[in-house]
Write an enzyme that holds these catalytic residues in place. Structure first.
Site, PDB file in Angstrom:
ATOM      1  N   TYR A 144       0.851  -1.190   0.000  1.00 39.79           N
ATOM      2  CA  TYR A 144       0.000   0.000   0.000  1.00 39.79           C
ATOM      3  C   TYR A 144       0.884   1.236   0.000  1.00 39.79           C
ATOM      4  O   TYR A 144       1.828   1.331   0.789  1.00 39.79           O
ATOM      5  CB  TYR A 144      -0.891   0.010   1.250  1.00 39.79           C
ATOM      6  CG  TYR A 144      -1.844   1.175   1.320  1.00 39.79           C
ATOM      7  CD1 TYR A 144      -2.911   1.286   0.436  1.00 39.79           C
ATOM      8  CD2 TYR A 144      -1.679   2.177   2.280  1.00 39.79           C
ATOM      9  CE1 TYR A 144      -3.800   2.353   0.501  1.00 39.79           C
ATOM     10  CE2 TYR A 144      -2.560   3.249   2.354  1.00 39.79           C
ATOM     11  CZ  TYR A 144      -3.625   3.326   1.471  1.00 39.79           C
ATOM     12  OH  TYR A 144      -4.494   4.394   1.530  1.00 39.79           O
ATOM     13  N   ASP A 239       9.263   2.937  -0.042  1.00 37.00           N
ATOM     14  CA  ASP A 239       8.202   3.624   0.686  1.00 37.00           C
ATOM     15  C   ASP A 239       8.415   3.305   2.166  1.00 37.00           C
ATOM     16  O   ASP A 239       8.116   2.205   2.630  1.00 37.00           O
ATOM     17  CB  ASP A 239       6.840   3.127   0.204  1.00 37.00           C
ATOM     18  CG  ASP A 239       5.693   3.806   0.930  1.00 37.00           C
ATOM     19  OD1 ASP A 239       5.919   4.332   2.043  1.00 37.00           O
ATOM     20  OD2 ASP A 239       4.564   3.805   0.402  1.00 37.00           O
ATOM     21  N   LYS A 267       3.492   9.845   8.155  1.00 37.70           N
ATOM     22  CA  LYS A 267       3.190  10.283   9.530  1.00 37.70           C
ATOM     23  C   LYS A 267       4.351  10.118  10.503  1.00 37.70           C
ATOM     24  O   LYS A 267       4.446  10.831  11.492  1.00 37.70           O
ATOM     25  CB  LYS A 267       1.971   9.521  10.020  1.00 37.70           C
ATOM     26  CG  LYS A 267       2.056   8.021   9.735  1.00 37.70           C
ATOM     27  CD  LYS A 267       0.667   7.436   9.507  1.00 37.70           C
ATOM     28  CE  LYS A 267       0.772   6.079   8.812  1.00 37.70           C
ATOM     29  NZ  LYS A 267      -0.386   5.752   8.023  1.00 37.70           N
TER      30      LYS A 267
HETATM   31  N1  HOZ Z   1      -5.128   2.204   6.486  1.00 35.59           N
HETATM   32  C1  HOZ Z   1      -4.098   3.071   7.005  1.00 35.59           C
HETATM   33  C2  HOZ Z   1      -3.060   2.282   7.726  1.00 35.59           C
HETATM   34  N2  HOZ Z   1      -2.326   1.370   6.946  1.00 35.59           N
HETATM   35  C3  HOZ Z   1      -4.648   4.180   7.871  1.00 35.59           C
HETATM   36  C4  HOZ Z   1      -5.763   3.805   8.725  1.00 35.59           C
HETATM   37  C5  HOZ Z   1      -6.415   4.936   9.526  1.00 35.59           C
HETATM   38  O1  HOZ Z   1      -5.781   5.924   9.860  1.00 35.59           O
HETATM   39  O2  HOZ Z   1      -7.563   4.783   9.817  1.00 35.59           O
END
Ligand code: HOZ
Length: 428
Positions: A144, A239, A267
């Site tokens: 991802y 990444d 983040k």
């Molecule tokens: N799906 C993301 C983590 N791999 C972010 C999830 C979120 O902040 O809700």
């Protein structure tokens, strides 16, 4: 567990937010039930609206290595806020932050700050295309890289959790330049590069695949990618939204001793604030405006409050290399104990762990590929998740996300989490 206040606000939320949330996994669709609405965090703990206390193994999906409301970070933010929230003009904090990243991350001369990992990846891909004059990108099934159009092809994380790895709304044009290879399978990459000779701008990879659970790279996989990229004249992009500053002060490049051409961060460099960045060696990064023809911009890029928070955390991590040993030790211990419990209760379980990242899959192992992750028994995961939540252990509500072990987790936290896991497995 009493979740009455969370249930009430979740009902309100569903009237005004799609699915009641601003990011899909949080809606608990994969596990069912009501997401606790969080009001406060301190150290390794979070509390919800109903006063339930949890030991948090999500940590805002990775960045909170030092825990919630870590005093030096809070103080840095308070100080920055008093000076103003946003200027859309250069500030010294951006320079301090870039200098800190350059000093910590191998092979990085220049950094461009953005606001999220999605933005970092989107911009790094544009840079790779601009610098090479090629259009195609190779990514890996189940990895991802944020929600930009070109990356929502065979995507992991929430897209995978929701069963929509190829999002609606992505045009054929946007998706057609994204080629998909298999993680830990160098021949699948070589075949794509050979079939698309002279057309591939970059191979982008999570050095540890951490959005289909957690899959460490097999021996030789990352060096092999480096070799293939050199052979076919394309760029290698790591990444590091999850691995950056988590596996080692210099991220996966340092941990595995493999040099990428570009790295992306999210983040993790915000210490809890919304931030991202992409970075690399000088001649590549000089292709970005205003020095070069690859355009990318943003008023909130390098925001002073976000810089203050991120810098406070990065400096602490840089000055405390022992933290990395500590995270690895705790996560290793946890993985070991989970395996022992599973064995005791006759439960098929494979626990992958690396650094402060781990993932229990409810299947016989090994889990080394995307296809292996799909063998996990999702009903078992769901039951396990709820047993843990009931016992005050807050995990990501999806099989395809990581467990984040942080410096802030005390030995007592680890013991409590493992006791809960043992009880959960006994009940499964
Ligand atoms: N799906 C993301 C983590 N791999 C972010 C999830 C979120 O902040 O809700």
């Amino acid at each position: 567990m009493n979740l009455r206040a969370s249930e009430a606000i979740f009902a309100r939320a569903q009237r005004v937010l799609p699915g009641g949330v601003n990011s899909p996994v949080r809606a608990f669709r994969a596990v069912g039930g009501t997401p606790p609405f969080i009001v406060r965090g301190k150290g390794s703990r979070i509390w919800d609206l109903d006063g339930n206390e949890y030991i948090d193994f999500v940590g805002s999906w990775g960045p909170l290595i030092l825990g919630h409301s870590y005093p030096p970070i809070v103080e840095a933010v308070q100080k920055a806020v008093q000076d103003g929230l946003s200027f859309g003009a250069p500030t010294a904090r951006e320079v301090d932050m870039a200098e800190c990243i350059v000093s910590m991350v191998p092979g990085v001369d220049l950094v461009r700050m953005v606001n999220s990992g999605t933005e970092a990846v989107m911009s790094a891909l544009r840079l790779a295309r601009g610098a090479t004059g090629r259009d195609k990108i190779i990514k890996f099934e189940g990895c991802y890289h944020g929600h930009s159009d070109a990356m929502l092809v065979a995507a992991g994380s929430g897209a995978l959790t929701q069963g929509e790895p190829n999002s609606a709304g992505v045009t054929k044009g946007a998706a057609s330049d994204t080629l998909t290879a298999q993680f830990n399978d160098l021949p699948s990459v070589a075949a794509l590069l050979e079939a698309n000779k002279g057309q591939v701008a970059a191979v982008i990879v999570e050095p540890v695949a951490a959005n289909m659970g957690v899959i460490p790279p097999a021996d030789g996989f990352l060096p092999g990618l480096r070799r293939l990229c050199d052979q076919y004249g394309c760029l290698l992009i790591f990444d590091e939204v999850i691995t950056g500053f988590r596996l080692a002060p210099g991220g996966a490049q340092q941990y595995f001793g493999v040099q990428a051409d570009l790295v992306t961060f999210g983040k993790i460099i915000g210490g809890g604030m919304p931030v991202g960045a992409y970075a690399g060696r000088r001649e590549l990064m000089e292709q970005i405006a205003p020095l070069g023809p690859v355009y990318q911009a943003g008023t909130l890029s390098g925001n002073p409050v976000a810089m203050a928070a991120g810098l406070a955390q990065l400096e602490i991590l840089r000055d405390n290399p022992g933290y990395y040993v500590e995270m690895e030790r705790k996560a290793q211990g946890m993985a070991h104990e989970l395996r022992e419990s599973a064995q005791k209760y006759g439960l098929p379980l494979t626990v992958n762990q690396i650094g402060g990242l781990l993932c229990p899959y409810f299947t016989e192992g090994p889990v080394r590929t995307f296809a292996d992750t799909q063998k996990s028994d999702l009903d078992r995961f769901k039951a396990y998740f709820h047993h843990m939540l009931e016992r005050g252990i807050y995990l990501a509500p999806s099989q395809f996300e990581a467990v984040f072990v942080n410096v802030s987790h005390t030995e007592d936290d680890m013991v409590a989490a493992l006791a809960a896991a043992g009880q959960a497995m006994a009940a499964l």
